[in-house]
Every structure is written in structure tokens, then in C-alpha cells.
Design a protein around this motif. Structure first.
Motif, PDB file in Angstrom:
ATOM      1  N   ASP A 362       0.811  -1.327   0.232  1.00 20.99           N
ATOM      2  CA  ASP A 362       0.289   0.225  -0.367  1.00 20.99           C
ATOM      3  C   ASP A 362       0.982   1.670  -0.022  1.00 20.99           C
ATOM      4  OD1 ASP A 362      -1.765   2.485   0.163  1.00 20.99           O
ATOM      5  OD2 ASP A 362      -2.720   1.297   1.982  1.00 20.99           O
ATOM      6  N   GLN A 363       1.047   1.995  -0.985  1.00 19.23           N
ATOM      7  CA  GLN A 363       1.575   2.561  -1.455  1.00 19.23           C
ATOM      8  C   GLN A 363       1.591   4.442  -0.202  1.00 19.23           C
ATOM      9  OE1 GLN A 363       4.679   2.755  -2.936  1.00 19.23           O
ATOM     10  NE2 GLN A 363       5.489   4.264  -2.856  1.00 19.23           N
ATOM     11  N   LYS A 364       0.460   3.484   0.062  1.00 23.64           N
ATOM     12  CA  LYS A 364       0.170   5.748   0.660  1.00 23.64           C
ATOM     13  C   LYS A 364       0.199   4.604   2.332  1.00 23.64           C
ATOM     14  CE  LYS A 364      -4.391   7.088   1.001  1.00 23.64           C
ATOM     15  NZ  LYS A 364      -5.592   7.423   0.570  1.00 23.64           N
ATOM     16  N   ASP A 380       5.027  -1.013   1.636  1.00 23.77           N
ATOM     17  CA  ASP A 380       4.151   0.144   0.621  1.00 23.77           C
ATOM     18  C   ASP A 380       4.371  -1.117  -0.576  1.00 23.77           C
ATOM     19  OD1 ASP A 380       7.108   0.145  -0.745  1.00 23.77           O
ATOM     20  OD2 ASP A 380       7.939   1.674   0.485  1.00 23.77           O
ATOM     21  N   SER A 381       4.071  -0.642  -2.063  1.00 20.81           N
ATOM     22  CA  SER A 381       3.649  -1.387  -3.284  1.00 20.81           C
ATOM     23  C   SER A 381       5.147  -1.051  -4.031  1.00 20.81           C
ATOM     24  CB  SER A 381       2.631  -0.202  -4.089  1.00 20.81           C
ATOM     25  OG  SER A 381       1.397   0.101  -3.482  1.00 20.81           O
ATOM     26  N   MET A 382       6.134  -0.365  -3.572  1.00 19.85           N
ATOM     27  CA  MET A 382       7.554  -0.906  -3.890  1.00 19.85           C
ATOM     28  C   MET A 382       8.167  -2.047  -3.272  1.00 19.85           C
ATOM     29  SD  MET A 382       9.337   0.670  -6.763  1.00 19.85           S
ATOM     30  CE  MET A 382       9.754  -0.906  -7.217  1.00 19.85           C
ATOM     31  N   GLU A 420      -2.788   2.019  -4.150  1.00 23.68           N
ATOM     32  CA  GLU A 420      -2.411   3.013  -3.790  1.00 23.68           C
ATOM     33  C   GLU A 420      -0.986   3.779  -5.224  1.00 23.68           C
ATOM     34  OE1 GLU A 420      -4.719   5.273  -3.205  1.00 23.68           O
ATOM     35  OE2 GLU A 420      -5.713   4.879  -1.332  1.00 23.68           O
ATOM     36  N   VAL A 421      -0.985   2.808  -6.261  1.00 20.76           N
ATOM     37  CA  VAL A 421      -0.387   2.824  -7.239  1.00 20.76           C
ATOM     38  C   VAL A 421      -0.288   3.696  -7.758  1.00 20.76           C
ATOM     39  CG1 VAL A 421      -0.543  -0.090  -7.395  1.00 20.76           C
ATOM     40  CG2 VAL A 421      -1.919   1.547  -8.949  1.00 20.76           C
ATOM     41  N   LEU A 424       2.819   5.893  -7.093  1.00 20.24           N
ATOM     42  CA  LEU A 424       4.161   4.968  -7.592  1.00 20.24           C
ATOM     43  C   LEU A 424       4.245   5.747  -9.062  1.00 20.24           C
ATOM     44  CD1 LEU A 424       6.369   3.586  -6.401  1.00 20.24           C
ATOM     45  CD2 LEU A 424       4.952   1.152  -7.500  1.00 20.24           C
TER      46      LEU A 424
END
Length: 708
Positions: A362-364, A380-382, A420-421, A424
Motif C-alpha cells: 500500500d503506497q499510501k 509499501d507497493s514498491m 494506491e499505485v 507510484l
């Protein structure tokens, strides 16, 4: 001459008279009495034959032979006289002035014998049928009255076709809000209805078939279609629509335009689902069946299918995460508060119950209530992308170590969730070049490796989903779920499936006034309206279908933190990742699982992505190995920074200009001019003096605000 008359009568009877010649004649007599013309021609031919062969004696015998009815001559004479008399008797209604009876007959301009309303109608008609007027040569007949409501009549001409586009002059002449003209029995005949008051555009006594007639008459895509079967449900009428003969119903429809023709305000008030090329199911909701969310049932998975919610027809909405051959992907789009996070939690819970290992990013941060417990990895998504990529490379090189491709017997299925890509994928974001390099690989190469990818973000346009190739592979090799999105989304949805629906037009609240009106009303109280969270579209059979996601079992966000933790511990008991055998199986298959923290923190060498893995999906769309260069970086414009700052603004209260200036690093005249231009273009709405937000509905509903 007689032969010519006989030939003409025969041609008229067989409807072989040239159109140009027919239009110059009294067309009503020629068409209506063609059979009698033929009888008279035959009788005249008999008399001429008698005279030509027997002279005056033959003519006398034909005329007077009836006096000796028992002879052959008498029988011929009697038949001749009968033919003449019968033809003349049948022509009496054309040759004689017929006296009408009642309101439904042909009205005459004798006011003492005609209903005053009919006389007034005919008097007005004479003004638009005069020389030089649109209805010249057109007569009004068979008038029927429904006082105070409407009147109907027939339009006939002197043989010419009924003029086109008469609705507007008739409406103006009679001051009628609605005028309907339908074709009659031939080109010179039409049926007219003039409504004295506006007809409601919703359900009527005509039912769904009558409502659909407006669609067929006004929308070219549905021309000639009709409702062949309809029924009334507790939520409103529904029926089967069939296309006209040799025609095809559209797969892509403008739901907003269709809803308006059916008397509704929004595309979510109807449901259109094409069954095949020639038929579709149409539903019109008087009471929306998805108005109240349903608590989720047991979050299990059957054959790779996870339950999401319900469709308007009561069927359960599902998405498929894997089939017997390979994994399947999913794209999820929706703004904050639209139901995206609840849906992702439901998918992950179903996946764990179905024996999958969940890797979550989850990037946020903070969007998921479940991931920290049931996810084998969450960050996070990365970092999740790196971990998923490393696992995929391990499985792609399986043949080098074992002499055969990887299969589901060698390790567990994996669900890679990237939330939440959009944070990114945006230009200038930390890690954007690396993410743009990895994402196409994940979307194209992981299906045969037992890894299902779910990418979720604020929007579904290509630049938010790492390019067209990534986004389209997610949809074509899986599906899509579209919740309420920004109005700006409407201009960039170029995928055929996405064009069939307009998630930007899903309202934020049921029955609430448009956003442009709410922004002008300080008294607007969102707590008085029910949220549409969970309302969206999910692909079914290759087309988006309306659905409502299951509501969470409890409202976790309103609970005290300690109560929330206790509830989650009880609700997710038995699903904790550390206790699941699939996670242990993954650790045995992939020794580097122990190094997952290091792998997630280490950037991927983009040069590795140029090396084909030799793996392609075993079902669905086959794609070639990818080599995607990192997206070029550029400084975002002032408007882009302003829009990014407003993404987290409350749609009702908005964000103050000073806060926008601080977050977007734009101030002074630049901020003033950019905000004024954005408001005028509909990209930003001014909710109150000095406060701004992103639009929630179509720009047609947003009042232009004056620049400050």
C-alpha cells in the motif's frame, strides 16, 4: 383505349404503377379501389367485345338479355349488369361525400355539427397546411379527443409522402410540449398524437415497452428494437430487448443518455446487460436494489472465484483469481471513500481462505485493516513489487534447476496486491522509473507462474496504471472493478471495456443534489444522506455490469482502537499468515523467502528486465517478453501540483487556498490564475470563497465559479 384501360387497371391491382405517375393521381382512389377498377375494365372489355363481333345486335343482347334470364345470353347480361352495379356500389364511399358520425370520424368545418374542440384543432391545422407552410396538402382526419390530456388523429395527403420534421411546427401551432408522429399504412398516411401536457418520462401505463419506444425512436443505436417480454419486480420494471431484424444491439452504450430516455437522472438508475448480439436485459430502478449494502457472507473461494457483492438481478458478483491453467489478474479503481479498500480486504480474505499466500503493498499506507494479519508480507507497493518480481524470477528459472516448468504442485498460489499505485506511477514519484520497468513484467509474465496481480489506484487511465500494455493485460487476462472516480477520468478511458461505463458519474450519496449545487449551499449536511460506497461496475462476460460490494461486517473506523483489535483477532482467527501452511510451503519452495526483507529493500536492476524469461501465459492472451524503458522524468506543472494537492481534499468542505499553496508550492498570482483557469475548465470546483475541491460529477453539473 379499352386495352390501355385494362392494362392500367391490372397494373394498379398488382401495385405496379410507377411511383412518379401514381403521385400525380388521386392516390387514395387508385390504391383503395384498384380491385374495382379491374372489375369495371373487365366489364367494359366484355361490352366492347360483343359490339365488335356482333355489331349493334350484340350490344343490345348484352344490355337487354337480362330480360330473358333463363338463356345463356341472359346469364351473361345479368353478370355484366351485376359487375357494373357492384363496382359502382363499392365506389360510393369515395365518390360520395361521407357524413361523419361522432368525434372519431372525419371532421368537417361546420361548427354547428362538429365538436368545438375539433373545430378549433382543424382551424389551427389550416394555418400550417396553407400554401407555403410545412404541412401543405396534408389533411387531418379521424380526430379523437382526451380532454385535458391529449388528442390523436390521422394525417393523409393527396398522394405525396407525409412531410418529415412536422413535430416542431405542430408543437408551435398548438402550444403542445410533446408531439409524436408514427408511420401509417403507406407513405401518405401517418398517426399523430399531440400531448397538451408533458408526459412523465418514467414508468407509465404503457409499461417498459412504451418507455423503450422513446429509446428506439431517438437513439440510433437502438432503432427498431423493442421489448418483447417484461415483468414488474419489487425494484421496478425489467424486460428483454430484441434488436430489429438483421440488426445488432450495441455492446457499448451511453448509460447516461439511455437513463434519461427512460426517465432517470443517472446511469446507475438503470441496468443494461447485453446477452448476445440480438438481445439484452434492461432494468429501470424505481427503488434501487443496491441501495442497502449487504453484510459479507463467508469469505470463501470456489474454483478460484471470490465473492464481492451482488448484482441488481440478485446474482452474486464474483471475480476469478485463478483457473486450472493459470493465474488471473484484476484492476481496481476508485477514489477515497468509494469502497476500494473494503473490496481489497474481502478479496485478500477470500484468497487466504482459498489457500493463497497474500503479498500486500500500500503506497499510501493504512488503507487495509486485514493485511497486517493475513498478509505474509505487507509494506509499501514498491517493496511488494520487488518481492513479487523476485518470486516470479525464481519460478521462471525453475526449468534450469528441475528440467520442467513450475506448476502449482511445486508451490502455493500467490496473490500480489498493489494498492494506491497511482502514487507510484506518477511522474517524479520516488521509485517511478523502477516501478514502470517492473509493472509490465508483472502484468504479462506472472500468470503461468501462479501469481495473481491486483493493481488498485484512484483511476483506471493508462498513465495511472504504468501504461496501456500493463493496464490492458490486467483487464484482458482477468477483469476490472470500477468504483466512483474523478470526473477527469471520463476523458481518458480509451479501453473498449472501460468506455461502456462511466464510473465518474456515480454519485457520492444517494438522492443528494449535484455537487455544483451543494457547493453553493452552506447548509448541506452529508450525514443526512446515505453513501454510495461499494457501488460500481465489475466485468462479467467481457462487459461491465453494475454491482454493490458487500459491506464490512462492522464499521471498524468508528470503533475504539482496542475494540477494533479485539474484533479483528476474533474475526480473522485461523487466517493469520504465520499460522497458514501455505506460507510454510512457500518458504520451502523458495529459500530466499528468509531474505524477503532484504529483497524488498533492494532496487531491481532494470537491465535484468531485458532478458526474456521464456515464460508466457498458458491461457488467455499470449504476450511477448517485455523491455520497458523507465518513463522520462519531468517537473510537474503548477496545475498538476494543485490537482495532486486537492486529491485528499474533502469534497464538501474543500481545501483553503493557503493550504493548497503550501502543499503544491504555488503561490501569488500563479496560484490565483491557475485556480481561476481550472475552475473555468471544470477541473476544479470552488465550494466556497477561498476553498476548492476536485469535481465529483460531470462538468455539466458544475457551476462555473468567478475568478477571485
Amino acid at each position: 383505349g379499352a386495352a390501355g384501360w385494362a392494362a392500367a387497371a391490372t397494373a394498379a391491382y398488382l401495385d405496379r404503377v410507377p411511383a412518379a405517375f401514381r403521385k400525380s393521381l388521386p392516390g387514395r382512389v387508385l390504391r383503395a379501389q384498384s380491385a374495382h377498377h379491374l372489375l369495371l375494365a373487365a366489364a367494359t372489355g366484355v361490352s366492347l367485345t360483343a359490339g365488335a363481333t356482333q355489331g349493334l345486335a350484340g350490344a343490345d343482347l348484352l344490355a337487354l338479355g337480362v330480360l330473358d334470364p333463363l338463356s345463356l345470353t341472359g346469364a351473361v347480361s345479368a353478370a355484366w349488369w351485376a359487375t357494373q352495379g357492384y363496382a359502382a356500389w363499392r365506389l360510393r364511399r369515395v365518390l360520395k361525400k361521407w357524413q361523419p358520425k361522432g368525434k372519431t370520424a372525419v371532421a368537417k368545418m361546420k361548427t354547428e355539427r362538429v365538436d368545438p374542440l375539433i373545430a378549433a384543432i382543424l382551424s389551427t391545422w389550416s394555418t400550417i397546411a396553407a400554401d407555403g407552410q410545412p404541412a401543405i396538402g396534408h389533411r387531418l382526419t379521424s380526430i379523437q379527443l382526451w380532454p385535458g390530456s391529449h388528442w390523436e388523429a390521422e394525417i393523409t395527403t393527396d398522394g405525396r409522402p407525409v412531410a418529415e420534421s412536422l413535430e416542431r411546427p405542430i408543437s408551435a401551432a398548438y402550444g403542445a410540449p410533446v408531439v409524436t408522429i408514427r408511420p401509417g399504412v403507406h407513405a401518405g398516411h401517418a398517426l399523430l398524437r399531440v400531448d397538451l401536457v408533458a408526459r412523465p418520462e418514467g414508468p407509465s401505463a404503457q409499461g417498459l415497452a412504451g418507455m423503450w419506444q422513446r429509446v428506439a425512436d431517438s437513439l440510433p443505436a437502438f432503432k427498431g428494437s423493442r421489448v418483447v417480454l417484461e415483468e414488474q419486480t419489487p425494484f421496478g420494471p425489467e424486460g428483454i430487448v430484441e434488436a430489429a431484424e438483421s440488426e445488432v444491439l450495441p455492446a457499448e452504450v451511453d448509460r447516461e443518455a439511455l437513463a434519461r430516455k427512460l426517465g432517470k437522472d443517472a446511469g446507475t438508475d438503470i441496468s443494461y446487460e447485453r446477452q448476445n448480439a440480438g438481445s439484452a436485459v434492461i432494468r429501470v430502478f424505481d427503488t434501487h436494489p443496491l441501495r442497502s449494502g449487504q453484510a459479507a457472507a463467508d469469505p470463501g473461494m470456489i474454483g478460484g472465484w471470490a465473492a464481492l457483492g451482488i448484482h441488481p438481478d440478485g446474482d452474486e458478483a464474483r471475480v476469478q483469481l485463478w483457473d486450472k491453467a493459470s493465474a488471473r489478474h484484476l484492476l481496481v479503481a476508485g477514489v477515497s471513500g468509494s469502497g476500494k479498500s473494503v473490496l481489497l480486504d474481502a478479496i485478500m480474505h477470500a484468497a487466504v481462505r482459498g489457500g493463497m499466500v497474500v503479498i500486500h503493498g500500500d503506497q499510501k499506507g493504512g488503507s487495509s485493516d486485514y493485511a497486517g494479519r493475513i498478509g505474509a508480507w505487507t509494506s509499501d507497493s514498491m517493496q511488494a513489487m520487488r518481492l513479487g518480481y523476485a518470486l516470479a524470477r525464481h519460478r521462471a528459472t525453475w526449468p534450469e534447476r528441475h528440467g520442467r516448468p513450475w506448476s502449482v504442485h511445486d508451490g502455493p498460489r500467490v496473490l500480489l496486491v498493489l494498492d494506491e499505485v497511482n502514487l507510484l506511477s506518477s511522474q517524479g514519484a520516488n521509485g517511478a522509473p523502477e516501478a514502470w520497468g517492473i509493472a509490465p513484467y508483472l502484468a504479462t509474465q506472472l500468470r503461468a507462474l501462479g501469481i495473481s496481480v491486483v493493481m488498485a489506484g484512484q483511476a483506471a487511465n493508462a498513465d495511472e496504471m504504468f501504461g496501456t500494455k500493463t493496464r490492458d493485460n490486467l483487464i484482458l487476462n482477468g477483469g476490472a472493478v470500477l468504483f466512483r472516480t474523478s470526473e477527469l477520468q471520463a476523458r481518458v478511458l480509451d479501453h473498449p471495456i472501460l468506455r461502456e461505463c462511466r464510473p465518474s458519474e456515480i454519485p457520492q450519496y444517494w438522492d443528494a443534489p449535484p455537487a455544483g449545487l451543494r457547493s453553493q449551499r452552506a447548509a448541506f449536511d452529508p450525514s443526512k444522506y446515505e453513501s454510495t460506497a461499494g457501488l460500481g461496475y465489475v466485468t462479467r462476460g467481457g462487459a461491465p455490469v453494475l454491482f454493490r460490494g458487500y459491506a464490512p461486517a462492522v464499521d471498524l473506523r468508528s470503533m475504539h482502537p482496542e475494540d477494533r483489535e479485539r474484533w479483528l483477532d476474533g474475526h480473522l482467527a485461523g487466517d493469520i499468515a504465520a499460522d497458514r501452511p501455505e506460507v510454510q510451503q512457500l518458504a520451502q519452495e523458495w529459500p530466499d523467502w528468509e531474505r524477503r526483507q532484504h529483497i524488498a529493500m533492494t532496487a531491481v536492476d532494470l537491465a535484468d528486465l531485458d532478458t526474456p524469461t521464456g515464460q508466457t501465459p498458458t491461457s488467455g492472451t499470449t504476450v511477448s517478453p517485455v523491455s520497458v524503458p523507465p518513463a522520462p522524468l519531468r517537473e510537474p506543472t503548477a496545475l498538476e501540483r494543485i490537482v495532486a494537492a486537492l486529491e485528499d481534499a474533502d469534497p464538501v468542505d474543500g481545501m483553503h487556498r493557503d493550504d493548497i499553496a503550501a502543499i503544491a508550492a504555488v503561490s501569488g498570482n500563479t496560484l490565483k490564475n491557475e485556480l481561476a483557469a481550472a475552475v473555468k475548465a471544470g477541473r476544479v470546483v470552488r465550494v466556497s470563497p477561498g476553498r476548492y475541491a476536485l469535481p465529483e460529477t460531470s462538468t455539466d453539473d458544475i457551476a462555473d465559479a468567478d475568478s477571485e
